[in-house]
Design an enzyme around this catalytic site. Structure first.
Site, PDB file in Angstrom:
ATOM      1  N   ARG A 181       6.345 -12.373  -7.076  1.00  0.00           N
ATOM      2  CA  ARG A 181       4.973 -11.669  -8.115  1.00  0.00           C
ATOM      3  C   ARG A 181       5.581 -12.262  -9.219  1.00  0.00           C
ATOM      4  O   ARG A 181       4.694 -12.552 -10.501  1.00  0.00           O
ATOM      5  CB  ARG A 181       5.218 -10.657  -8.057  1.00  0.00           C
ATOM      6  CG  ARG A 181       3.548  -9.915  -7.938  1.00  0.00           C
ATOM      7  CD  ARG A 181       3.540  -8.011  -7.602  1.00  0.00           C
ATOM      8  NE  ARG A 181       2.329  -8.661  -6.209  1.00  0.00           N
ATOM      9  CZ  ARG A 181       2.670  -7.349  -5.445  1.00  0.00           C
ATOM     10  NH1 ARG A 181       3.336  -6.019  -4.707  1.00  0.00           N
ATOM     11  NH2 ARG A 181       1.312  -7.534  -4.497  1.00  0.00           N
ATOM     12  N   TYR A 241      -4.784 -13.397  -6.964  1.00  0.00           N
ATOM     13  CA  TYR A 241      -3.816 -13.326  -5.883  1.00  0.00           C
ATOM     14  C   TYR A 241      -2.265 -12.814  -6.320  1.00  0.00           C
ATOM     15  O   TYR A 241      -2.440 -12.677  -6.878  1.00  0.00           O
ATOM     16  CB  TYR A 241      -4.008 -14.381  -5.498  1.00  0.00           C
ATOM     17  CG  TYR A 241      -3.240 -16.095  -6.849  1.00  0.00           C
ATOM     18  CD1 TYR A 241      -2.611 -15.802  -6.855  1.00  0.00           C
ATOM     19  CD2 TYR A 241      -4.127 -16.735  -6.782  1.00  0.00           C
ATOM     20  CE1 TYR A 241      -1.043 -17.300  -7.634  1.00  0.00           C
ATOM     21  CE2 TYR A 241      -3.545 -18.101  -7.778  1.00  0.00           C
ATOM     22  CZ  TYR A 241      -2.208 -18.157  -8.416  1.00  0.00           C
ATOM     23  OH  TYR A 241      -2.133 -18.766  -8.499  1.00  0.00           O
ATOM     24  N   GLU A 242      -2.135 -12.558  -4.541  1.00  0.00           N
ATOM     25  CA  GLU A 242      -0.598 -11.586  -5.121  1.00  0.00           C
ATOM     26  C   GLU A 242      -0.582 -10.584  -5.284  1.00  0.00           C
ATOM     27  O   GLU A 242       0.440  -9.829  -6.360  1.00  0.00           O
ATOM     28  CB  GLU A 242       0.921 -12.722  -5.475  1.00  0.00           C
ATOM     29  CG  GLU A 242       0.814 -13.910  -4.264  1.00  0.00           C
ATOM     30  CD  GLU A 242       1.954 -14.684  -4.968  1.00  0.00           C
ATOM     31  OE1 GLU A 242       3.228 -13.815  -5.256  1.00  0.00           O
ATOM     32  OE2 GLU A 242       1.860 -16.355  -4.529  1.00  0.00           O
ATOM     33  N   GLY A 243      -1.894  -8.912  -5.585  1.00  0.00           N
ATOM     34  CA  GLY A 243      -1.839  -8.757  -5.839  1.00  0.00           C
ATOM     35  C   GLY A 243      -2.756  -7.925  -7.599  1.00  0.00           C
ATOM     36  O   GLY A 243      -2.358  -8.721  -8.349  1.00  0.00           O
ATOM     37  N   GLN A 285      -1.948  -3.836  -9.195  1.00  0.00           N
ATOM     38  CA  GLN A 285      -1.093  -3.537 -10.298  1.00  0.00           C
ATOM     39  C   GLN A 285      -1.083  -2.225 -11.547  1.00  0.00           C
ATOM     40  O   GLN A 285       0.179  -2.015 -10.801  1.00  0.00           O
ATOM     41  CB  GLN A 285      -0.440  -4.778 -11.171  1.00  0.00           C
ATOM     42  CG  GLN A 285      -0.821  -6.295 -10.803  1.00  0.00           C
ATOM     43  CD  GLN A 285       0.765  -6.626  -9.094  1.00  0.00           C
ATOM     44  OE1 GLN A 285       1.348  -6.014  -9.315  1.00  0.00           O
ATOM     45  NE2 GLN A 285       0.094  -7.672  -8.183  1.00  0.00           N
TER      46      GLN A 285
END
Ligand SMILES: Cc1cc2nc3c(=O)[nH]c(=O)nc-3n(C[C@H](O)[C@H](O)[C@H](O)COP(=O)(O)OP(=O)(O)OC[C@H]3O[C@@H](n4cnc5c(N)ncnc54)[C@H](O)[C@@H]3O)c2cc1C
Length: 393
Positions: free
Chosen positions: A244, A363-365, A370
């Site tokens: 991240r 992507y990736e959260g 977040q």
């Protein structure tokens, strides 16, 4: 406290810059914009030795700091994104897919896959997201059932980077009805396994090899379970904990590229009898862009530095990714604005950067996730510095 890159880190930046100029940029130029994996780039990255930075020495790599190396990963991703987005995504997707093997793989699995990753011969994918489980990944429904000496996989995964190009997929599937994350395990699936299929490829806003995959009674050997049964989700989250901050680094690279291009253009473009930089509003725009990139960069390397010291960085990585993503979008927008009509022409690098900064906000959260991580952590007291609250609240 030292905010400078050390000598080794500075050398790494120069090394990447040289490889981009001599090798990666010409390959990217020739490849153009395609929603496909550029195999020449895969091989060139293998030759450059950059893929080795993710892999421990005993498996042909150069990463000797116990699998963390978050700062190095950020430096590589930032520099590649600044200079050659195609090289950056080619590098990072295989890194993401193979990281769970480094984290939890058996000796046999590491031997089978990691030296190929180190040399650019093995391409990986990370398969977590499903049509009905994106942000809420715990709701995934792909099943893995143990039958004798084999796991039988059934289900679908969508938005899988490198789908159709990867040699191996790290797949997350439900193995038990245990609540929460404990029913999810991770598996290694080779692309040529019967029952595995690439359903369709997807065309994204910015060029990216990505698609939907399915498993229909896909049988894999029992030994392809990665790590312990029921710990797959944990491996996925541990992987994201490292990657991240590096997504945020990639965003800083894009933002820096937009700033550099916009500043150079503003110095030469003439309007009202002089360059654009004569106008205070343009100077202020550039100053804001510069300030934001610098502050986001500090958050990114702070998160990476803490990770390399062995800390959990859920909060720091979420803050870095959220802020870097907002900054990159603002900077790319303002950069394109400075280019005026020329910034709207397809093929102008600023126009590609404007598109490149969007997907990492998903992507990736996503940005919203977040926010949720930071807000929940803070309100529950997890992220609050007890000492500070005693004094000030
Ligand atoms: C270019 C690209 C590459 C990708 N590569 C991979 C890959 O290699 N492997 C992989 O597994 N996945 C990959 N993904 C998938 C990505 O991780 C998901 O798209 C992402 O997690 C969001 O899931 P979703 O698209 O289903 O959106 P959803 O989860 O449906 O979300 C839709 C919207 O609702 C918001 N939302 C959802 N839940 C909440 C909440 N609790 N509070 C507030 N807002 C919320 C989201 O922020 C978003 O704005 C990739 C995606 C893209 C775009």
């Amino acid at each position: 406290m030292d905010f400078n890159f050390n000598e080794k880190q500075q050398e790494l930046v120069s090394y990447i810059e040289k490889w981009v100029k001599d090798v990666f940029a010409p390959i990217a130029e020739e490849f153009g914009e395609q929603d496909a994996l550029c195999l020449d780039m895969v091989y060139a990255l293998g030759e450059s030795g950059l893929m080795k930075t993710m892999i421990p020495p005993e498996f042909g790599g150069t990463n000797d700091d116990n699998g963390t190396h978050a700062t190095e990963l950020c430096i590589i991703r930032e520099t590649l994104a600044r200079l050659c987005p195609l090289a950056e995504s080619t590098y990072s997707v295989t890194g993401l897919g193979s990281y769970p093997v480094i984290l939890a793989g058996s000796e046999a699995q590491k031997n089978k896959y990691l030296s190929g990753v180190a040399t650019g011969k093995t391409v990986f994918a990370f398969a977590l997201t499903e049509p009905n489980a994106g942000s809420d990944a715990l709701r995934l429904s792909t099943q893995a059932r143990l039958e004798g000496d084999e796991w039988v996989l059934n289900g679908r995964k969508i938005f899988i980077s490198n789908a159709g190009y990867a040699d191996a997929y790290t797949v997350f599937a439900k193995t038990d009805d245990a609540p929460g994350s404990r029913g999810i395990s991770a598996f290694l699936v080779d692309a040529d396994t019967p029952g595995f299929e690439v359903v369709r490829k997807l065309s994204m806003i910015a060029p990216h090899p990505i698609g939907e995959i399915s498993f229909s009674n896909c049988r894999i050997p029992k030994e392809n379970l990665l790590g312990e049964r029921g710990r797959g989700f944990k491996y996925a989250m541990q992987t994201l904990d490292v990657f991240r901050s590096s997504v945020a680094a990639q965003l800083i690279g894009f933002a820096q590229a937009a700033l550099d291009k916009a500043a150079a253009y503003a110095k030469t473009r003439q309007a009202f009898g002089g360059p654009l930089t004569q106008f205070q509003s343009i100077q202020h725009k550039l100053a804001d862009m510069y300030m934001e990139v610098e502050s986001a960069r500090n958050l990114v390397y702070y998160a990476a530095w803490r990770k390399d010291l062995g800390n959990r960085v859920t909060k720091e990585a979420a803050i870095a990714k959220l802020y870097a993503s907002q900054v990159a979008q603002r900077v790319a927008y303002e950069g394109q604005q400075i280019f005026g009509g020329y910034g709207m022409i397809k093929g102008n690098p600023i126009e590609l950067l404007y598109r490149e900064v969007r997907p990492p906000a998903i992507y990736e959260g996503t940005t919203e996730i977040q926010h949720m991580i930071i807000g929940r952590g803070m309100l529950s007291g997890d992220f609050i510095d007890e000492e500070a609250t005693k004094v000030f609240w």
